[in-house]
Design a protein around this motif. Structure first.
Motif, PDB file in Angstrom:
ATOM      1  N   ALA A 143      37.109  33.503  40.461  1.00 40.68           N
ATOM      2  CA  ALA A 143      37.400  34.602  41.156  1.00 40.68           C
ATOM      3  C   ALA A 143      38.379  35.574  40.702  1.00 40.68           C
ATOM      4  CB  ALA A 143      37.988  34.176  42.549  1.00 40.68           C
ATOM      5  N   HIS A 144      39.175  35.022  39.652  1.00 38.69           N
ATOM      6  CA  HIS A 144      40.255  35.756  38.928  1.00 38.69           C
ATOM      7  C   HIS A 144      39.565  36.720  37.972  1.00 38.69           C
ATOM      8  CE1 HIS A 144      43.440  33.407  40.692  1.00 38.69           C
ATOM      9  NE2 HIS A 144      43.040  32.249  40.310  1.00 38.69           N
ATOM     10  N   TYR A 145      38.230  36.450  37.575  1.00 40.96           N
ATOM     11  CA  TYR A 145      37.471  37.205  36.598  1.00 40.96           C
ATOM     12  C   TYR A 145      36.286  38.155  37.362  1.00 40.96           C
ATOM     13  CZ  TYR A 145      39.799  34.199  33.104  1.00 40.96           C
ATOM     14  OH  TYR A 145      40.636  33.419  32.561  1.00 40.96           O
ATOM     15  N   GLY A 146      36.499  38.112  38.783  1.00 38.35           N
ATOM     16  CA  GLY A 146      35.525  38.695  39.446  1.00 38.35           C
ATOM     17  C   GLY A 146      34.150  38.242  39.242  1.00 38.35           C
ATOM     18  N   ILE A 147      34.066  37.155  39.043  1.00 34.55           N
ATOM     19  CA  ILE A 147      32.668  36.433  39.106  1.00 34.55           C
ATOM     20  C   ILE A 147      32.391  35.535  40.276  1.00 34.55           C
ATOM     21  CG2 ILE A 147      30.998  34.743  37.719  1.00 34.55           C
ATOM     22  CD1 ILE A 147      32.730  35.264  35.296  1.00 34.55           C
ATOM     23  N   SER A 148      31.294  36.133  41.222  1.00 36.39           N
ATOM     24  CA  SER A 148      31.090  35.575  42.498  1.00 36.39           C
ATOM     25  C   SER A 148      30.285  34.249  42.260  1.00 36.39           C
ATOM     26  CB  SER A 148      30.271  36.550  43.345  1.00 36.39           C
ATOM     27  OG  SER A 148      31.306  37.788  43.652  1.00 36.39           O
ATOM     28  N   PHE A 163      36.207  30.728  29.447  1.00 37.35           N
ATOM     29  CA  PHE A 163      36.513  32.001  29.884  1.00 37.35           C
ATOM     30  C   PHE A 163      36.881  33.220  28.806  1.00 37.35           C
ATOM     31  CE2 PHE A 163      38.423  29.297  33.578  1.00 37.35           C
ATOM     32  CZ  PHE A 163      37.457  29.675  34.362  1.00 37.35           C
ATOM     33  N   PRO A 164      37.704  32.589  27.729  1.00 33.43           N
ATOM     34  CA  PRO A 164      37.734  33.568  26.655  1.00 33.43           C
ATOM     35  C   PRO A 164      36.326  34.226  26.159  1.00 33.43           C
ATOM     36  CG  PRO A 164      39.047  32.011  26.250  1.00 33.43           C
ATOM     37  CD  PRO A 164      38.481  31.552  27.446  1.00 33.43           C
ATOM     38  N   TYR A 165      35.277  33.175  26.083  1.00 36.39           N
ATOM     39  CA  TYR A 165      33.953  33.750  25.610  1.00 36.39           C
ATOM     40  C   TYR A 165      33.195  34.595  26.795  1.00 36.39           C
ATOM     41  CZ  TYR A 165      28.681  33.778  24.883  1.00 36.39           C
ATOM     42  OH  TYR A 165      27.622  34.027  24.606  1.00 36.39           O
ATOM     43  N   LEU A 166      33.478  34.820  28.216  1.00 37.58           N
ATOM     44  CA  LEU A 166      33.062  35.402  29.279  1.00 37.58           C
ATOM     45  C   LEU A 166      33.723  36.716  29.192  1.00 37.58           C
ATOM     46  CD1 LEU A 166      32.643  32.878  32.033  1.00 37.58           C
ATOM     47  CD2 LEU A 166      30.983  33.668  30.597  1.00 37.58           C
ATOM     48  N   LEU A 187      32.981  42.202  33.028  1.00 39.46           N
ATOM     49  CA  LEU A 187      33.327  41.645  34.302  1.00 39.46           C
ATOM     50  C   LEU A 187      33.736  42.537  35.497  1.00 39.46           C
ATOM     51  CD1 LEU A 187      34.978  38.413  32.901  1.00 39.46           C
ATOM     52  CD2 LEU A 187      32.932  38.673  33.473  1.00 39.46           C
ATOM     53  N   GLU A 188      33.377  42.062  36.539  1.00 39.99           N
ATOM     54  CA  GLU A 188      34.020  42.986  37.854  1.00 39.99           C
ATOM     55  C   GLU A 188      35.505  42.873  37.838  1.00 39.99           C
ATOM     56  OE1 GLU A 188      31.962  44.720  39.487  1.00 39.99           O
ATOM     57  OE2 GLU A 188      30.091  44.279  38.742  1.00 39.99           O
ATOM     58  N   SER A 189      35.869  44.054  38.819  1.00 39.94           N
ATOM     59  CA  SER A 189      37.446  43.469  38.827  1.00 39.94           C
ATOM     60  C   SER A 189      37.564  42.323  39.694  1.00 39.94           C
ATOM     61  CB  SER A 189      37.751  45.143  39.908  1.00 39.94           C
ATOM     62  OG  SER A 189      37.567  46.176  39.301  1.00 39.94           O
ATOM     63  N   GLU A 190      38.796  42.048  39.606  1.00 43.81           N
ATOM     64  CA  GLU A 190      39.195  40.708  40.133  1.00 43.81           C
ATOM     65  C   GLU A 190      38.985  40.610  41.730  1.00 43.81           C
ATOM     66  OE1 GLU A 190      43.480  37.792  40.381  1.00 43.81           O
ATOM     67  OE2 GLU A 190      43.519  39.845  39.802  1.00 43.81           O
ATOM     68  N   ILE A 191      38.620  39.432  42.232  1.00 44.68           N
ATOM     69  CA  ILE A 191      38.421  39.031  43.481  1.00 44.68           C
ATOM     70  C   ILE A 191      39.585  38.587  43.782  1.00 44.68           C
ATOM     71  CG2 ILE A 191      37.033  37.781  45.130  1.00 44.68           C
ATOM     72  CD1 ILE A 191      34.733  37.955  43.321  1.00 44.68           C
ATOM     73  N   LYS A 192      40.202  38.515  45.144  1.00 42.68           N
ATOM     74  CA  LYS A 192      41.278  37.972  45.882  1.00 42.68           C
ATOM     75  C   LYS A 192      41.139  37.560  47.257  1.00 42.68           C
ATOM     76  CE  LYS A 192      45.209  39.870  42.862  1.00 42.68           C
ATOM     77  NZ  LYS A 192      45.723  38.610  42.552  1.00 42.68           N
ATOM     78  N   SER A 193      41.581  36.291  47.446  1.00 41.33           N
ATOM     79  CA  SER A 193      41.508  35.905  48.645  1.00 41.33           C
ATOM     80  C   SER A 193      42.640  35.333  49.177  1.00 41.33           C
ATOM     81  CB  SER A 193      40.284  34.875  48.661  1.00 41.33           C
ATOM     82  OG  SER A 193      39.929  34.260  49.787  1.00 41.33           O
ATOM     83  N   GLU A 194      42.809  35.253  50.397  1.00 42.72           N
ATOM     84  CA  GLU A 194      44.132  34.663  51.027  1.00 42.72           C
ATOM     85  C   GLU A 194      43.436  34.170  52.535  1.00 42.72           C
ATOM     86  OE1 GLU A 194      48.476  35.586  52.833  1.00 42.72           O
ATOM     87  OE2 GLU A 194      47.353  37.135  51.917  1.00 42.72           O
ATOM     88  N   MET A 195      43.943  32.855  52.852  1.00 43.68           N
ATOM     89  CA  MET A 195      43.472  32.277  54.053  1.00 43.68           C
ATOM     90  C   MET A 195      44.710  32.376  54.945  1.00 43.68           C
ATOM     91  SD  MET A 195      40.898  30.413  54.813  1.00 43.68           S
ATOM     92  CE  MET A 195      40.274  29.140  53.821  1.00 43.68           C
ATOM     93  N   LEU A 196      44.792  32.874  56.199  1.00 44.47           N
ATOM     94  CA  LEU A 196      45.526  32.999  57.313  1.00 44.47           C
ATOM     95  C   LEU A 196      45.485  31.982  58.101  1.00 44.47           C
ATOM     96  CD1 LEU A 196      45.599  36.947  57.976  1.00 44.47           C
ATOM     97  CD2 LEU A 196      46.518  35.701  55.976  1.00 44.47           C
ATOM     98  N   ARG A 216      40.032  21.798  30.610  1.00 44.57           N
ATOM     99  CA  ARG A 216      40.389  22.266  29.433  1.00 44.57           C
ATOM    100  C   ARG A 216      39.363  23.308  28.390  1.00 44.57           C
ATOM    101  NH1 ARG A 216      43.557  18.842  24.668  1.00 44.57           N
ATOM    102  NH2 ARG A 216      43.777  20.601  22.986  1.00 44.57           N
ATOM    103  N   LEU A 217      38.301  22.940  28.555  1.00 42.58           N
ATOM    104  CA  LEU A 217      37.203  23.616  27.859  1.00 42.58           C
ATOM    105  C   LEU A 217      36.965  24.930  28.578  1.00 42.58           C
ATOM    106  CD1 LEU A 217      34.273  20.840  27.439  1.00 42.58           C
ATOM    107  CD2 LEU A 217      35.877  22.194  25.775  1.00 42.58           C
TER     108      LEU A 217
END
Length: 411
Positions: A30-35, A165-168, A174-183, A158-159
């Motif tokens: 989600a931090h990389y915008g990958i769904s 992640f660096p490879y991707l 990549l898309e913009s970041e996806i953010k989520s919060e659980m209320l 670790r991999l």
């Protein structure tokens, strides 16, 4: 960009281990915008593993595969991929050297089957495993990138962190970041919460809103994407809390007992409990938290009438006149617990958990008392459905709900 995660191993299907790898990968992607569109688990059967890979390749841009890279006969990830991709398995010299070095360093004899862990798909990119033995690998099949990872969580993480992640980031737009919060909310049902937010739910696009039921509480997951994802989340959260904020106790992984502890710390108060049918479940949750000694003095478990009289000093005439399952007994339990523990606030539980009736009362009847500072004790009466364990559990959650709302009101 669509991705999915496949866990290989019959132990996942048998419930012998939880697929925490998929949970971790999803959260990090989600931090990389990958769904992530799909999670799958497949047992140690080469035909089913191959079919699962084939299905994933038809619907996803990136497929993350964890497990099945070990040395035993039932580690079939490589073989299934080799068969589907029509790619030869070759021995990677550096990986074999790492495996041999691992055994030498630990003064152990390397068995022949451990050579299997050095096999990789010809034409793929090998990911050196510095944490364990079996390497990971990146392999492009048709229009899909397969990311093969060991099932051991520390090795996988670790991999992913150091190489995948660096490879991707370097190779994909990549898309913009996806953010989520659980209320998280308590004291309001899922249907009522959804009713109060119906117009927001009906018109949702970005962020999205997903109500979720829990054990005693309910939650709303907010998910936003785009360059301004954080701002979108904050704005929607504010609007939601303007409507149902009275029931809100925190976000993401916080529990109601942690929320209660936070308020006790903020207000410099100490709490304790007197428990009958709950058998110490309430105080156990509070004492399990880090820093509990700052807010919790202790508690009493007084299950029988004699224990209530001798330990908690509930007068015999109250029990004789009203019974142990009564408003009067709950009030006196809370009062005496506060006095004996010398605390700011005490909570009490008495009732019938079942499976049979007690003192003429049906299972599910529960009285919860609260006694704070110099105020008189207050008692709430409830009926909870379910098994003995469910009734006890629901009583504990309700106790935390009452305490939470009470603490918010007092100075």
């Amino acid at each position: 960009m669509k991705s999915e995660i496949i866990g290989v191993g019959t132990e996942l299907l048998l419930g012998q281990i939880a697929n925490t790898n998929a949970q971790w990968i999803s959260k990090e992607l989600a931090h990389y915008g990958i769904s992530v569109y799909f999670h799958s688990a497949v047992g140690d059967n080469i035909d089913r593993v191959e079919k699962t890979f084939e299905q994933a390749a038809d619907r996803s841009d990136i497929v993350f595969v964890t497990g099945g890279l070990g040395p035993t006969e039932d580690d079939l990830t490589r073989d299934a991929a080799s068969r589907l991709f029509q790619a030869e398995l070759i021995e990677d010299i550096q990986s074999l050297a790492n495996i041999e070095g691992y055994f030498a360093k630990n003064n152990r004899r390397m068995t022949e089957n451990n050579r299997k862990q050095a096999l990789v798909l010809n034409g793929g990119r090998v990911l050196a495993n510095e944490e364990g033995m079996a390497p990971g690998q990146l392999y492009h099949y048709k229009d899909t990138l397969f990311v093969f990872l060991p099932g051991v969580p520390s090795e996988m993480k670790r991999l992913m962190t150091e190489q995948v992640f660096p490879y991707l980031v370097h190779n994909y737009q990549l898309e913009s970041e996806i953010k989520s919060e659980m209320l998280r909310f308590i004291g309001i049902g899922e249907s009522q919460l959804e009713h109060d937010l119906q117009d927001l739910i009906s018109s949702q696009s970005n962020p999205t809103i997903a109500p979720l039921a829990g054990e005693g509480d309910v939650a709303i997951r907010l998910t936003a994407s785009g360059a301004n994802a954080a701002e979108l989340l904050a704005s929607l959260k504010t609007e939601i809390l303007e409507r149902v904020g009275a029931h809100y106790f925190g976000s993401d992984s916080i529990t109601i007992e942690e929320a209660v502890q936070d308020i006790l710390v903020q207000k410099g108060l100490k709490a304790g409990a007197a428990e009958s049918l709950t058998g110490g479940k309430f105080i156990e949750k509070l004492i399990s938290l880090k820093g509990a000694s700052a807010v919790c003095e202790g508690g009493f478990v007084v299950y029988t009438p004699d224990a209530k009289k001798s330990i908690l000093q509930v007068p015999a005439d109250i029990i004789d006149s009203y019974g142990t399952v009564s408003e009067q007994c709950a009030a006196k339990m809370a009062e005496n617990a506060q006095k004996l523990l010398n605390i700011d606030i005490a909570i009490s539980f008495t009732g019938v958990a079942g499976p049979t009736e007690s003192e003429g009362h049906q299972p599910g009847l529960v009285y919860i008392g609260l006694k704070a500072k110099d105020a008189p004790a207050s008692v709430s009466r409830y009926y909870f459905d379910g098994s003995r364990d469910k009734i006890r559990g629901r009583a504990v959650v309700k106790g935390y709900e009452l305490l939470f709302h009470y603490l918010k009101k007092i100075i």
